[in-house]
Design a protein around this motif. Structure first.
Motif, PDB file in Angstrom:
ATOM      1  N   GLY A 262      54.533  42.569  34.497  1.00 14.10           N
ATOM      2  CA  GLY A 262      54.086  42.677  35.983  1.00 14.10           C
ATOM      3  C   GLY A 262      52.788  43.166  35.974  1.00 14.10           C
ATOM      4  N   ARG A 263      51.911  43.642  34.825  1.00 17.33           N
ATOM      5  CA  ARG A 263      50.453  44.010  34.870  1.00 17.33           C
ATOM      6  C   ARG A 263      49.532  43.103  35.527  1.00 17.33           C
ATOM      7  N   ASN A 264      49.607  41.921  35.224  1.00 14.85           N
ATOM      8  CA  ASN A 264      48.771  40.682  35.941  1.00 14.85           C
ATOM      9  C   ASN A 264      49.384  39.549  36.321  1.00 14.85           C
ATOM     10  N   PRO A 265      50.217  39.411  37.300  1.00 10.24           N
ATOM     11  CA  PRO A 265      50.814  38.207  37.523  1.00 10.24           C
ATOM     12  C   PRO A 265      49.957  37.083  38.037  1.00 10.24           C
ATOM     13  N   GLY A 266      48.781  37.250  38.595  1.00  8.97           N
ATOM     14  CA  GLY A 266      48.020  36.227  38.840  1.00  8.97           C
ATOM     15  C   GLY A 266      47.621  35.424  37.667  1.00  8.97           C
ATOM     16  N   GLN A 267      47.214  36.343  36.474  1.00 12.25           N
ATOM     17  CA  GLN A 267      46.700  35.594  35.368  1.00 12.25           C
ATOM     18  C   GLN A 267      47.863  34.657  34.656  1.00 12.25           C
TER      19      GLN A 267
END
Length: 292
Positions: A262-267
């Motif tokens: 969940g740290r950087n879902p866009g990436q």
């Protein structure tokens, strides 16, 4: 891996008087010798240079294979020493170009095919579906790391001194700021250059610039990481795909400490979408476990 913040036989000629010695025409991979500066190479000559093979596309008086790409092209010795061609890799050159329409000319298809001999299990393990899935997974992650094979080196130069771990017994002989991200998976840190160089038989600790100057070396470092390194995860990208653990585990391997859980879902979604598109292009399925 570093994070990019901005998303680079023909017949032999008779040598002139006092020309350097000429290499015999008709060289094959089996008889190829190490490249020697100042030696005359007829078109079609094959040489070894930094662990990779190169074929002279045009006769030349010993130009450096890395610097003079018009004279030399990376060469694959798979398939009986024939030039890389359709069928030698599950991704055709046309498909590669379709995947990376805006790629930097440094990232050549021939360089990638020439690098495959370093890891013959890559995209060549399991069913045809799995072989194509692995190629799609590797190239999707590569695309994300380089902005579509546009960037050769990490763009944020302020990060460069960060990648030297002086606590390593071998230190940073090329300089504190020499081990920044380079190549298709943005190889970074002095210990990764040391490990990759040791595995590939190249002094990348002493000359990390090879990764940004030689397309075959650049691809070989990416394949080294993909096939052998767990990175921030518990398995390599290769293991993740061929074992069925899924694309998500390949993300964890490459940049899990920054993107997974969940740290950087866009990436993560960007990687997954590219993987799905590349899988469709290669006529395979993405399988399960896409996210990390």
């Amino acid at each position: 891996m570093a994070v990019l913040l901005a998303t680079g036989l023909g017949a032999a000629l008779v040598p002139a008087v006092n020309a350097a010695p000429q290499q015999a025409a008709g060289t094959t991979c089996e008889t190829a010798t190490d490249w020697v500066a100042g030696t005359w190479y007829p078109a079609g000559s094959i040489v070894r240079y930094n662990g990779s093979y190169y074929r002279a596309e045009h006769e030349n008086p010993g130009y450096d294979p890395v610097i003079s790409h018009w004279y030399w092209h990376p060469y694959s010795c798979d398939g009986g020493g024939q030039n890389p061609g359709p069928g030698s890799f599950v991704v055709s050159e046309a498909q590669f170009n379709q995947m990376f329409p805006n790629r930097n000319s440094f990232y050549t298809y021939s360089g990638l095919v020439a690098a495959l001999s370093s890891y013959p299990g890559f995209a060549n393990t399991g069913s045809e579906e799995v072989k194509r899935r692995e190629a799609a997974a590797f190239l999707a992650n590569v695309s994300h790391e380089t902005g579509g094979l546009v960037h050769i080196v990490e763009e944020n130069t302020a990060n460069y001194p960060h990648y030297c771990d002086p606590g390593q017994p071998f230190g940073c002989p090329a300089g504190q700021a020499a081990y920044y991200g380079r190549g298709p998976i943005q190889l970074s840190w002095n210990y990764n250059y040391k490990a990759a160089g040791d595995a590939l038989g190249i002094d990348l600790l002493g000359n990390p610039w090879l990764v940004q100057n030689d397309p075959a070396v650049a691809w070989r470092t990416a394949l080294w990481f993909w096939n052998t390194q767990p990175g921030a995860g518990t398995m390599s990208g290769h293991q993740a795909i061929v074992s069925g653990a899924g694309f998500g585990e390949s993300i964890r391997s490459i940049n899990g400490s920054e993107e997974c859980n969940g740290r950087n879902p866009g990436q993560v979604q960007s990687r997954v979408t590219t993987f799905q598109n590349f899988s469709a292009l290669l006529g395979t399925t993405p399988g399960g476990n896409l996210y990390c």
